[in-house]
Design a protein around this motif. Structure first.
Motif, PDB file in Angstrom:
ATOM      1  N   PRO A  79       0.839  -1.209   0.000  1.00 51.91           N
ATOM      2  CA  PRO A  79       0.000   0.000   0.000  1.00 51.91           C
ATOM      3  C   PRO A  79       0.864   1.245   0.000  1.00 51.91           C
ATOM      4  CG  PRO A  79       0.190  -0.855   2.215  1.00 51.91           C
ATOM      5  CD  PRO A  79       0.939  -1.827   1.329  1.00 51.91           C
ATOM      6  N   LYS A 112      -8.750   7.413   1.894  1.00 51.85           N
ATOM      7  CA  LYS A 112      -8.052   6.315   2.566  1.00 51.85           C
ATOM      8  C   LYS A 112      -9.036   5.278   3.094  1.00 51.85           C
ATOM      9  CE  LYS A 112      -3.895   8.802   4.042  1.00 51.85           C
ATOM     10  NZ  LYS A 112      -3.089   9.277   5.210  1.00 51.85           N
ATOM     11  N   TYR A 115     -10.046   3.198   0.199  1.00 46.34           N
ATOM     12  CA  TYR A 115      -8.865   2.531  -0.361  1.00 46.34           C
ATOM     13  C   TYR A 115      -8.544   1.256   0.418  1.00 46.34           C
ATOM     14  CZ  TYR A 115      -4.114   1.827  -2.137  1.00 46.34           C
ATOM     15  OH  TYR A 115      -2.981   1.289  -2.713  1.00 46.34           O
ATOM     16  N   TRP A 116      -8.621   1.339   1.759  1.00 49.78           N
ATOM     17  CA  TRP A 116      -8.241   0.180   2.565  1.00 49.78           C
ATOM     18  C   TRP A 116      -9.193  -0.991   2.353  1.00 49.78           C
ATOM     19  CZ3 TRP A 116      -3.583  -0.274   3.751  1.00 49.78           C
ATOM     20  CH2 TRP A 116      -2.810   0.769   4.231  1.00 49.78           C
ATOM     21  N   TRP A 119      -8.043  -2.460  -1.022  1.00 53.17           N
ATOM     22  CA  TRP A 119      -6.719  -3.062  -0.854  1.00 53.17           C
ATOM     23  C   TRP A 119      -6.820  -4.360  -0.049  1.00 53.17           C
ATOM     24  CZ3 TRP A 119      -3.567  -4.320   3.309  1.00 53.17           C
ATOM     25  CH2 TRP A 119      -2.238  -4.625   2.991  1.00 53.17           C
ATOM     26  N   GLY A 120      -7.630  -4.355   1.011  1.00 50.97           N
ATOM     27  CA  GLY A 120      -7.815  -5.567   1.807  1.00 50.97           C
ATOM     28  C   GLY A 120      -8.433  -6.692   0.996  1.00 50.97           C
TER      29      GLY A 120
END
Length: 383
Positions: A79, A112, A115-116, A119-120
């Motif tokens: 990340p 953010k 995004y997480w 991404w996760g």
């Protein structure tokens, strides 16, 4: 010439008799391999795929799926680590239609948060791929893969790889500039979710097979309930179709378009059901029509489920009857939860429960189907 022998006298010594006694478990010994270890490995994969489906659902419900605008299978595992990297990722997101049309209010901290989630979701996919590769490599190198299981285990890995590619194919439909797209294409979302259920289905079936010995399966197959197997197969396919339709509903937020039940906008058929041209696109893009199809398919699935359940109750095997009772209970609960989801406008807490229960129902149908193909004999005392 030997003397007369009593009819009760042993004709051979214990040592000779032991040599002439057939060895037990010959079938299982020849085909066994590390059945227990592989089953545990597949159960870990099953749990990870289940979590993956839940995380994917939450990613969709929080509109986070387009926050990462590129597909980097290897380098994308890291990340952003610096402020400059975060601002670079945010700038890429600001260039797509979803930000320009829906999320211009976002600042970096808001970005953010979404995004997480994405991404996760992608990171969990990498973990699943790694667990498959390490597990398969371990058992293959040690030559502990049971006879006939190599292709089956390879299939799981190939489907997982295809799922990653389809995931990007789905995301790419929403990462647009100047086309007005604010979400992924619903039919691509349905393809992505459908393949996840297929992978979960194979894992479930393999876990059930490995839970019993080859000898037991060969004997049980002789008692296969063919008619009930056919009905449960039909129910499995029907449930899968409803899952795909549910993905279309989620893809265009059709669950929030009409929040009354059993009517839709005060009518049995939703008003303005065909707003898109050409007409066939309404099957994928008209919220009212897609929700209507999902409802009708749910009613038909419920009716067919009752038929299968009534037939399953007449099974000669106690555990098979119990399995179909569990299917019916889950189906009834899923229908009730679906109605609640509509009435409350599909809040994410209820919607994710609805999706999770679909997974449970899918697995229970597979288990009931498995028991019709390989019944477990009940003792007289068990009924």
């Amino acid at each position: 010439m030997s003397g007369k022998r009593s009819i009760f006298e042993e004709v051979a010594s214990p040592e000779v008799a032991a040599q002439n006694t057939p060895a037990k478990g010959v079938i299982d010994r020849g085909r066994g391999g590390a059945r227990r270890g592989i089953r545990i490995w597949l159960m870990i994969l099953f749990a990870l795929v289940f979590i993956m489906i839940a995380v994917g659902g939450l990613t969709r419900l929080t509109d986070s799926g387009l926050s990462i605008t590129e597909w980097k299978p290897f380098t994308g595992a890291m990340p952003p680590l610096t402020q400059a990297h975060w601002e670079e990722e945010f700038a890429k997101y600001q260039a797509i239609d979803q930000f320009r049309i829906m999320n211009q209010w976002m600042d970096l901290s808001d970005f953010k948060a979404i995004y997480w989630w994405e991404w996760g979701h992608r990171q969990l996919g990498r973990v699943i791929g790694l667990v498959w590769a390490v597990g398969f490599g371990y058992f293959a190198v040690r030559r502990q893969v049971p006879v006939g299981w190599g292709k089956r285990l390879w299939l799981v890995g190939l489907l997982g790889g295809a799922q990653g590619a389809i995931g990007w194919w789905m995301v790419a439909s929403g990462v647009t500039q100047g086309e007005g797209a604010t979400s992924v294409a619903s039919y691509r979302l349905a393809t992505h979710l459908g393949l996840a259920f297929i992978i979960l289905g194979f894992l479930t079936w393999y876990i059930l097979l490995l839970g019993r010995t080859e000898r037991d399966l060969m004997q049980a197959r002789r008692s296969k309930e063919a008619k009930l197997f056919g009905l449960s197969t039909g129910l499995l396919h029907f449930a899968f179709l409803q899952i795909l339709i549910g993905a279309l509903v989620a893809g265009i937020d059709a669950g929030r378009s009409y929040t009354d039940w059993p009517m839709m906008g005060g009518q049995w058929f939703p008003p303005n059901a065909f707003p898109v041209e050409p007409m066939w696109r309404n099957i994928f893009e008209s919220p009212g029509l897609v929700q209507f199809i999902h409802r009708i398919a749910g009613y038909l699935l419920a009716a067919f489920g009752v038929v299968v359940w009534l037939r399953g109750r007449r099974s000669a095997h106690r555990r098979t009857r119990f399995a179909f009772n569990a299917v019916f209970a889950a189906l009834a609960l899923q229908i009730a939860l679906g109605i609640i989801t509509v009435l409350y406008g599909a809040p994410w807490q209820v919607a994710i429960l609805h999706q999770g229960l679909a997974v449970i129902l899918w697995v229970l149908i597979l288990r009931a189907r498995f028991l019709t193909a390989y019944p477990i004999q009940s003792s007289i005392r068990e009924g």
